[in-house]
Design a protein around this motif. Structure first.
Motif, PDB file in Angstrom:
ATOM      1  N   VAL A 143      11.852   5.568   1.957  1.00 53.76           N
ATOM      2  CA  VAL A 143      13.224   5.792   1.508  1.00 53.76           C
ATOM      3  C   VAL A 143      13.476   5.060   0.197  1.00 53.76           C
ATOM      4  CG1 VAL A 143      15.657   5.256   2.007  1.00 53.76           C
ATOM      5  CG2 VAL A 143      14.216   6.294   3.768  1.00 53.76           C
ATOM      6  N   GLY A 144      12.984   3.833   0.090  1.00 50.26           N
ATOM      7  CA  GLY A 144      13.155   3.080  -1.150  1.00 50.26           C
ATOM      8  C   GLY A 144      12.525   3.782  -2.337  1.00 50.26           C
TER       9      GLY A 144
ATOM     10  N   GLY B 148       0.808  -1.207   0.000  1.00 45.73           N
ATOM     11  CA  GLY B 148       0.000   0.000   0.000  1.00 45.73           C
ATOM     12  C   GLY B 148       0.844   1.262   0.000  1.00 45.73           C
ATOM     13  N   LEU B 149       1.872   1.278   0.805  1.00 51.98           N
ATOM     14  CA  LEU B 149       2.769   2.437   0.840  1.00 51.98           C
ATOM     15  C   LEU B 149       3.574   2.538  -0.444  1.00 51.98           C
ATOM     16  CD1 LEU B 149       3.967   2.081   4.525  1.00 51.98           C
ATOM     17  CD2 LEU B 149       2.467   3.859   3.622  1.00 51.98           C
ATOM     18  N   GLU B 150       3.951   1.397  -1.005  1.00 49.65           N
ATOM     19  CA  GLU B 150       4.745   1.412  -2.234  1.00 49.65           C
ATOM     20  C   GLU B 150       3.952   1.955  -3.420  1.00 49.65           C
ATOM     21  OE1 GLU B 150       6.149  -2.598  -2.577  1.00 49.65           O
ATOM     22  OE2 GLU B 150       8.064  -2.131  -1.595  1.00 49.65           O
ATOM     23  N   VAL B 151       2.635   1.756  -3.439  1.00 49.57           N
ATOM     24  CA  VAL B 151       1.843   2.270  -4.560  1.00 49.57           C
ATOM     25  C   VAL B 151       1.447   3.722  -4.343  1.00 49.57           C
ATOM     26  CG1 VAL B 151       0.947  -0.005  -5.182  1.00 49.57           C
ATOM     27  CG2 VAL B 151      -0.369   1.450  -3.625  1.00 49.57           C
ATOM     28  N   GLY B 152       1.834   4.293  -3.191  1.00 51.62           N
ATOM     29  CA  GLY B 152       1.655   5.726  -3.020  1.00 51.62           C
ATOM     30  C   GLY B 152       0.735   6.180  -1.916  1.00 51.62           C
ATOM     31  N   ALA B 153       0.229   5.269  -1.071  1.00 49.52           N
ATOM     32  CA  ALA B 153      -0.640   5.686   0.027  1.00 49.52           C
ATOM     33  C   ALA B 153       0.144   6.513   1.038  1.00 49.52           C
ATOM     34  CB  ALA B 153      -1.256   4.469   0.715  1.00 49.52           C
ATOM     35  N   ASP B 154      -0.505   7.512   1.614  1.00 47.87           N
ATOM     36  CA  ASP B 154       0.126   8.333   2.642  1.00 47.87           C
ATOM     37  C   ASP B 154       0.029   7.693   4.017  1.00 47.87           C
ATOM     38  OD1 ASP B 154       0.823  10.790   1.066  1.00 47.87           O
ATOM     39  OD2 ASP B 154      -1.328  10.753   0.685  1.00 47.87           O
ATOM     40  N   ASP B 155      -0.931   6.805   4.200  1.00 46.31           N
ATOM     41  CA  ASP B 155      -1.076   6.110   5.472  1.00 46.31           C
ATOM     42  C   ASP B 155      -1.910   4.861   5.230  1.00 46.31           C
ATOM     43  OD1 ASP B 155      -0.820   5.523   8.155  1.00 46.31           O
ATOM     44  OD2 ASP B 155      -1.518   7.486   8.853  1.00 46.31           O
ATOM     45  N   TYR B 156      -1.867   3.942   6.196  1.00 44.28           N
ATOM     46  CA  TYR B 156      -2.583   2.673   6.091  1.00 44.28           C
ATOM     47  C   TYR B 156      -3.209   2.393   7.446  1.00 44.28           C
ATOM     48  CZ  TYR B 156      -3.375  -2.186   4.504  1.00 44.28           C
ATOM     49  OH  TYR B 156      -3.938  -3.391   4.121  1.00 44.28           O
TER      50      TYR B 156
ATOM     51  N   PRO C 242       7.822  -2.228  16.429  1.00 41.40           N
ATOM     52  CA  PRO C 242       8.965  -3.106  16.116  1.00 41.40           C
ATOM     53  C   PRO C 242       8.969  -3.638  14.690  1.00 41.40           C
ATOM     54  CG  PRO C 242       7.374  -4.197  17.561  1.00 41.40           C
ATOM     55  CD  PRO C 242       6.981  -2.746  17.498  1.00 41.40           C
ATOM     56  N   PHE C 243       7.795  -3.667  14.026  1.00 40.15           N
ATOM     57  CA  PHE C 243       7.724  -4.197  12.673  1.00 40.15           C
ATOM     58  C   PHE C 243       7.275  -3.139  11.669  1.00 40.15           C
ATOM     59  CE2 PHE C 243       6.753  -7.698  15.640  1.00 40.15           C
ATOM     60  CZ  PHE C 243       7.858  -8.494  15.410  1.00 40.15           C
ATOM     61  N   ASP C 244       7.386  -1.884  12.041  1.00 38.11           N
ATOM     62  CA  ASP C 244       6.941  -0.786  11.181  1.00 38.11           C
ATOM     63  C   ASP C 244       8.006  -0.495  10.127  1.00 38.11           C
ATOM     64  OD1 ASP C 244       6.039   1.584  10.035  1.00 38.11           O
ATOM     65  OD2 ASP C 244       5.112   2.234  11.905  1.00 38.11           O
ATOM     66  N   ARG C 245       7.668  -0.724   8.845  1.00 39.41           N
ATOM     67  CA  ARG C 245       8.624  -0.509   7.757  1.00 39.41           C
ATOM     68  C   ARG C 245       8.279   0.735   6.941  1.00 39.41           C
ATOM     69  NH1 ARG C 245       9.492  -5.077   3.773  1.00 39.41           N
ATOM     70  NH2 ARG C 245      10.993  -3.523   3.073  1.00 39.41           N
ATOM     71  N   THR C 246       7.445   1.606   7.500  1.00 34.09           N
ATOM     72  CA  THR C 246       6.994   2.779   6.759  1.00 34.09           C
ATOM     73  C   THR C 246       8.159   3.583   6.199  1.00 34.09           C
ATOM     74  OG1 THR C 246       5.013   2.941   8.137  1.00 34.09           O
ATOM     75  CG2 THR C 246       5.649   4.904   6.892  1.00 34.09           C
ATOM     76  N   ILE C 247       9.118   3.922   7.043  1.00 32.59           N
ATOM     77  CA  ILE C 247      10.239   4.760   6.611  1.00 32.59           C
ATOM     78  C   ILE C 247      11.092   4.035   5.576  1.00 32.59           C
ATOM     79  CG2 ILE C 247      12.378   5.872   7.363  1.00 32.59           C
ATOM     80  CD1 ILE C 247       9.809   7.397   8.040  1.00 32.59           C
TER      81      ILE C 247
ATOM     82  N   LEU D 153      10.052   8.958  11.463  1.00 27.21           N
ATOM     83  CA  LEU D 153       8.615   8.694  11.528  1.00 27.21           C
ATOM     84  C   LEU D 153       7.917   9.751  12.369  1.00 27.21           C
ATOM     85  CD1 LEU D 153       6.547   6.667  10.487  1.00 27.21           C
ATOM     86  CD2 LEU D 153       6.804   5.396  12.608  1.00 27.21           C
ATOM     87  N   GLU D 154       8.533  10.136  13.476  1.00 27.96           N
ATOM     88  CA  GLU D 154       7.945  11.167  14.323  1.00 27.96           C
ATOM     89  C   GLU D 154       7.903  12.506  13.593  1.00 27.96           C
ATOM     90  OE1 GLU D 154       6.319  13.195  17.546  1.00 27.96           O
ATOM     91  OE2 GLU D 154       6.539  11.028  17.262  1.00 27.96           O
ATOM     92  N   ALA D 155       8.969  12.816  12.834  1.00 24.62           N
ATOM     93  CA  ALA D 155       9.055  14.105  12.138  1.00 24.62           C
ATOM     94  C   ALA D 155       8.077  14.200  10.979  1.00 24.62           C
ATOM     95  CB  ALA D 155      10.483  14.327  11.632  1.00 24.62           C
ATOM     96  N   THR D 156       7.773  13.075  10.343  1.00 21.28           N
ATOM     97  CA  THR D 156       6.913  13.112   9.163  1.00 21.28           C
ATOM     98  C   THR D 156       5.468  12.735   9.450  1.00 21.28           C
ATOM     99  OG1 THR D 156       7.562  10.832   8.592  1.00 21.28           O
ATOM    100  CG2 THR D 156       8.799  12.641   7.563  1.00 21.28           C
TER     101      THR D 156
END
Length: 243
Positions: free
Chosen positions: A209-210, A92-100, A200-205, A190-193
């Protein structure tokens, strides 16, 4: 001031009515839609500022809808889905979602996330949050072969070619530029954005970055602009100067 327009796309009528009533009570204008086709029909005539998109629409691939939305329109996108697997969140994040956001959700938390995305998407809203004591903050920066305009929320090459960024990617790049040559942890980023701490399993950043590397780096597999620091986070390498 015109209220922000939110499109709720979900085939479950009870959910769309619940969300519509709650968001309208907080001053938003809401369109209730039951399919991706209805969303795409709405976009040319009355594009929303933000879309709440369910992935499990009958006969439609929610990820495809999200990708089409991101490719052709500039608006906030929050996926609201019962699919809580980490791989679904990453895609979901890879296709461009701002949040999930996963179902079931807390309405107050969802509202807070909507507000955070809307602030990032809207330059006017972001401007209001700037401290009054700092009206002369620089908004244009150069690094590597790019120029970043934070006021216009625009990234372009030296030749003037605009580089399309999602609101999440843009906010992350701004943090890197403002903290160049410093090692930044995932928690800090993550806090700044997004205004929240990582789990522990949050890969958002990592996902963001990718995606940034694909748009900034000559070779994303051997990054020279945003480098990983093992066990610590990331560092923005180029020299940053005022444009």
């Amino acid at each position: 001031m015109t209220s922000l327009h939110i499109a709720v796309v979900d085939d479950e009528v009870d959910i769309t009515r619940l969300l519509a009533g709650y968001l309208q009570s907080h001053g938003y204008r809401v369109s209730e839609l039951a399919s991706g086709a209805a969303l795409m029909a709405l976009m040319p005539s009355d594009p929303p500022d933000l879309v709440l998109l369910d992935l499990g629409l009958p006969g439609e691939d929610g990820f495809v809808i999200a990708r089409q939305l991101r490719e052709h329109w500039r608006c906030g996108l929050v996926i609201v889905s019962g699919r809580g697997d980490s791989i679904d969140k990453v895609v979901g994040l890879e296709v461009g979602a701002d949040d999930y956001v996963t179902k079931p959700f807390d309405l107050r938390e969802l509202l807070a996330r909507i507000k955070a995305v809307c602030r990032r998407v809207s330059p006017a809203a972001a401007l209001v949050t700037e401290p009054a004591a700092e009206p002369a903050v620089r908004t244009r920066w150069r690094f590597d072969r790019f120029e970043l305009d934070t006021a216009a929320r625009r990234l372009a090459t030296q030749e003037g070619r605009e580089v399309p960024l999602t609101s999440g990617e843009f906010d992350l790049l701004c943090v890197f530029v403002q903290h160049a040559a410093r090692v930044l942890s995932r928690d800090f980023l993550l806090e700044a954005t997004r205004g929240r701490e990582s789990g522990p399993f949050d890969r958002t950043i990592d996902v963001q970055v990718g995606r940034l590397r694909k748009k900034l780096e000559v070779d994303p597999q051997a990054p020279q602009i945003i480098k990983s620091v093992r066990g610590a986070g990331y560092i923005f390498v180029p020299r940053v100067s005022a444009a």
